[in-house]
Design an enzyme around this catalytic site. Structure first.
Site, PDB file in Angstrom:
ATOM      1  N   SER A 132      39.562  10.140  29.136  1.00 32.54           N
ATOM      2  CA  SER A 132      39.229  11.276  28.265  1.00 32.54           C
ATOM      3  C   SER A 132      40.024  11.190  26.976  1.00 32.54           C
ATOM      4  O   SER A 132      40.966  10.401  26.853  1.00 32.54           O
ATOM      5  CB  SER A 132      39.497  12.610  28.970  1.00 32.54           C
ATOM      6  OG  SER A 132      40.868  12.877  29.029  1.00 32.54           O
ATOM      7  N   THR A 133      39.597  11.994  26.003  1.00 34.62           N
ATOM      8  CA  THR A 133      40.297  12.034  24.723  1.00 34.62           C
ATOM      9  C   THR A 133      40.410  13.484  24.272  1.00 34.62           C
ATOM     10  O   THR A 133      39.515  14.283  24.562  1.00 34.62           O
ATOM     11  CB  THR A 133      39.585  11.151  23.675  1.00 34.62           C
ATOM     12  OG1 THR A 133      40.385  11.092  22.493  1.00 34.62           O
ATOM     13  CG2 THR A 133      38.216  11.679  23.301  1.00 34.62           C
TER      14      THR A 133
ATOM     15  N   GLU B  25      45.913  19.473  28.752  1.00 33.76           N
ATOM     16  CA  GLU B  25      46.299  18.140  28.281  1.00 33.76           C
ATOM     17  C   GLU B  25      46.382  18.127  26.749  1.00 33.76           C
ATOM     18  O   GLU B  25      47.330  17.590  26.166  1.00 33.76           O
ATOM     19  CB  GLU B  25      45.265  17.117  28.775  1.00 33.76           C
ATOM     20  CG  GLU B  25      45.735  15.695  28.727  1.00 33.76           C
ATOM     21  CD  GLU B  25      44.696  14.736  29.308  1.00 33.76           C
ATOM     22  OE1 GLU B  25      43.645  15.200  29.799  1.00 33.76           O
ATOM     23  OE2 GLU B  25      44.936  13.522  29.251  1.00 33.76           O
TER      24      GLU B  25
HETATM   25  N1  LIG Z   1      49.271  -2.114  25.483  1.00 26.90           N
HETATM   26  C1  LIG Z   1      48.082  -1.541  25.561  1.00 26.90           C
HETATM   27  N2  LIG Z   1      47.033  -1.986  24.809  1.00 26.90           N
HETATM   28  C2  LIG Z   1      45.836  -1.392  24.883  1.00 26.90           C
HETATM   29  N3  LIG Z   1      45.560  -0.343  25.655  1.00 26.90           N
HETATM   30  C3  LIG Z   1      46.548   0.126  26.418  1.00 26.90           C
HETATM   31  C4  LIG Z   1      47.855  -0.419  26.422  1.00 26.90           C
HETATM   32  N4  LIG Z   1      48.630   0.299  27.288  1.00 26.90           N
HETATM   33  C5  LIG Z   1      47.838   1.253  27.799  1.00 26.90           C
HETATM   34  N5  LIG Z   1      46.587   1.140  27.287  1.00 26.90           N
HETATM   35  C6  LIG Z   1      45.418   1.977  27.561  1.00 26.90           C
HETATM   36  O1  LIG Z   1      45.728   3.328  27.279  1.00 26.90           O
HETATM   37  C7  LIG Z   1      44.888   4.154  28.077  1.00 26.90           C
HETATM   38  C8  LIG Z   1      45.774   5.142  28.800  1.00 26.90           C
HETATM   39  O2  LIG Z   1      44.976   6.041  29.463  1.00 26.90           O
HETATM   40  P1  LIG Z   1      45.471   6.919  30.684  1.00 26.90           P
HETATM   41  O3  LIG Z   1      46.576   7.784  30.208  1.00 26.90           O
HETATM   42  O4  LIG Z   1      45.760   6.048  31.852  1.00 26.90           O
HETATM   43  O5  LIG Z   1      44.154   7.713  31.011  1.00 26.90           O
HETATM   44  P2  LIG Z   1      43.737   9.262  30.853  1.00 26.90           P
HETATM   45  O6  LIG Z   1      44.682   9.888  29.876  1.00 26.90           O
HETATM   46  O7  LIG Z   1      42.327   9.250  30.362  1.00 26.90           O
HETATM   47  O8  LIG Z   1      43.855   9.818  32.242  1.00 26.90           O
HETATM   48  C9  LIG Z   1      44.123   3.238  29.014  1.00 26.90           C
HETATM   49  O9  LIG Z   1      42.844   2.984  28.460  1.00 26.90           O
HETATM   50  C10 LIG Z   1      44.956   1.966  28.992  1.00 26.90           C
HETATM   51  O10 LIG Z   1      44.164   0.830  29.237  1.00 26.90           O
HETATM   52 CA   LIG Z   2      46.778   9.897  29.266  1.00 28.73          CA
END
Ligand SMILES: Nc1ncnc2c1ncn2[C@@H]1O[C@H](COP(=O)(O)OP(=O)(O)O)[C@@H](O)[C@H]1O
Ligand SMILES: [Ca+2]
Length: 486
Positions: A195-196, A164
């Site tokens: 995750s980050t 990732e």
């Molecule tokens: N417009 C928005 N404002 C704030 N947060 C957002 C917005 N659109 C998406 N997100 C956030 O971005 C993040 C995307 O994470 P995601 O790709 O689903 O998870 P991961 O990569 O950890 O599997 C989530 O926390 C979601 O709530």
């Molecule tokens: Ca993601």
């Protein structure tokens, strides 16, 4: 042969050579005379939602940097696929609308050769830890659904945190056309819900093999540092941080959780399992399952509480980010995308100094909840209530976690897209799996397009002048010949 014809022969030979050169150059330069497009589909099955990306590239130029572009995206309705653990069939069904859209967007004759990949990230990593059987069923369900389309199905799997991070880095550097130049590359910071990731080319040696990835792309070697922190996406970090507060306060005050990361006037009833329903937080056995989540709106106290989720007291390397993870000093410019962008862009905090960012955020966090709602009536209240926490978390992660300082804060660029394509791991993942980034640099055109056009123009002009000269010479010599006869 008469001597007077010699110049004519030389002219004709020059013209013939000129035409041959023009033909050869135009053939080499314009190998494909018209462009055909090819397509690829990647599904990003994130913890919070799934997005379908359609990419497009000129068929004959697939190995050139910057050629693949995002043509279309579709956001799958509802939550991420990991939320379907109790109803796995629902996961596959949820993809139908966007996959039907993909059928419309891609020309039908290209369908059978269009690859489809699904990559699931941290939400599914957590589900696999919690319930491996359920995670398999969800993956089977999405695989079955994707196989029912006329595309070339290439697999549905949970990608690793290293993948990732590394593919996010490839995406931003491919799109910025950094890969074929000797200039520096852009580090990649991705913040998800669960995750980050941090990925960059460091100046120091990488002391732990888990954090090192090597690529050879377009003839250059890249030695990358990457790390993915599971449970440190912003939604899981909120649970970690609330969990810590609950542990210390619920014992004394079982009714209220007074939270400095939420606006004053914010009051929402919650249950303890809301917070402890993930492998990221340890189960707390509490008699009282209900509590009131009450906002205090105090930025500095919020930052103090968030610091508690980063363990900076253990490190067995020369330096660490947090939780004992090796990290060399951040180096170079960074692109910060995904939730880093959504949050900072919403709060208009993408271009200030670190000190100003903190001041503005402190003022925002202390704004009463009623006023925040009044100012943004159309924004989903779940997102809206969490921006103070999320931005404070972002600053703490970048400063205390990754060790950015006020001096290199400006090196972080909060970005959503580069050109028409979103920054994220999906494009890099597809480029890698379709072998579209060669290890060695592909052949370059003979000359740049502008140079080619100029060259062809002057060459054509030269040939015209030569033809004119031949004509004039002929006319003169026939006249002289006629005179001689008379
Ligand atoms: N417009 C928005 N404002 C704030 N947060 C957002 C917005 N659109 C998406 N997100 C956030 O971005 C993040 C995307 O994470 P995601 O790709 O689903 O998870 P991961 O990569 O950890 O599997 C989530 O926390 C979601 O709530
Ligand atoms: Ca993601």
């Amino acid at each position: 042969m008469e001597r007077r014809y010699m110049p004519v022969v030389i002219f004709l030979a020059a013209i013939t050579v000129g035409i041959i050169i023009m033909v050869v150059i135009s053939v080499v330069q314009n190998k494909p005379l018209y462009q055909k497009y090819k397509y690829g589909i990647v599904l990003d099955a994130g913890s919070s939602h799934t997005s379908v990306f359609i990419y497009e590239w000129p068929a004959e130029k697939e190995n050139n940097t910057g050629m693949v572009q995002q043509k279309h995206t579709c956001n799958v309705k509802g939550k991420g696929i990991s939320s379907y653990s109790a109803n796995p069939q629902g996961a596959g069904a949820s993809l139908q609308e966007c996959m039907n859209e993909a059928k419309q967007k891609i020309p039908a004759h290209r369908h059978p050769e269009t690859p489809v990949y699904l990559g699931a990230t941290a939400g599914m990593r957590l589900l696999r830890m919690e319930n491996e059987e359920a995670s398999k069923k969800v993956l089977d369900s999405v695989a079955l659904s994707l196989k029912s389309y006329p595309f070339s199905y290439q697999g549905a799997r949970i990608i690793s945190g290293q993948e990732e991070g590394a593919f996010g880095w490839i995406t931003v550097n491919y799109l910025s056309e950094n890969l074929r130049k000797p200039t520096g590359t852009l580090g990649a910071l991705d913040l998800g819900g669960a995750s980050t990731q941090i990925t960059f080319v460091p100046q120091q040696k990488i002391e732990s093999s888990d954090n090192s990835i090597d690529f050879r792309l377009y003839g250059n070697n890249y030695h990358l540092y990457t790390h993915s922190f599971l449970c440190y996406g912003k939604d899981q970090a909120l649970k970690l941080s609330m969990g810590k507060k609950l542990e210390s306060t619920l014992k004394t005050d079982p009714i209220e959780l007074r939270d400095p990361c939420f606006h004053p006037g914010y009051k929402v009833p919650r249950t303890v399992p809301d917070v402890f329903n993930t492998p990221c937080t340890k189960e707390l056995k509490l008699a009282n399952e209900n509590f009131l989540h009450v906002g205090l709106g105090n930025w500095s106290q919020c930052q103090q509480s968030i610091r508690k989720v980063f363990n900076t007291s253990i490190c067995s390397y020369s330096k660490c980010s947090f939780n004992g993870v090796f990290q060399p000093s951040v180096y170079g410019d960074f692109g910060a995308f995904s939730a880093f962008f959504f949050v900072m862009d919403f709060l208009n905090l993408t271009s200030d100094s670190l000190a100003t960012t903190k001041e503005k955020l402190a003022a925002y966090c202390s704004t009463p909840w009623e006023k925040i709602v009044g100012n943004h009536p159309k924004i989903d209240q779940k997102y809206l209530s969490e921006y103070c926490f999320s931005a404070t978390y972002i600053l703490t992660l970048l400063e205390d976690g990754y060790k950015f300082t006020s001096n290199n804060w400006k090196d972080i660029r909060f970005i959503k897209k580069i050109g028409d394509s979103d920054a994220g791991w999906t494009l890099g993942y597809m480029l890698n799996l379709t072998n579209m980034i060669p290890a060695e640099a592909p052949d370059m055109p003979l000359m740049p397009y502008g140079g080619y056009v100029t060259f062809m123009f002057f060459f054509a002009l030269l040939i015209l002048v030569l033809l004119l000269l031949v004509y004039l010479y002929f006319r003169r010599s026939t006249r002289t010949a006629q005179k001689d006869i008379i």
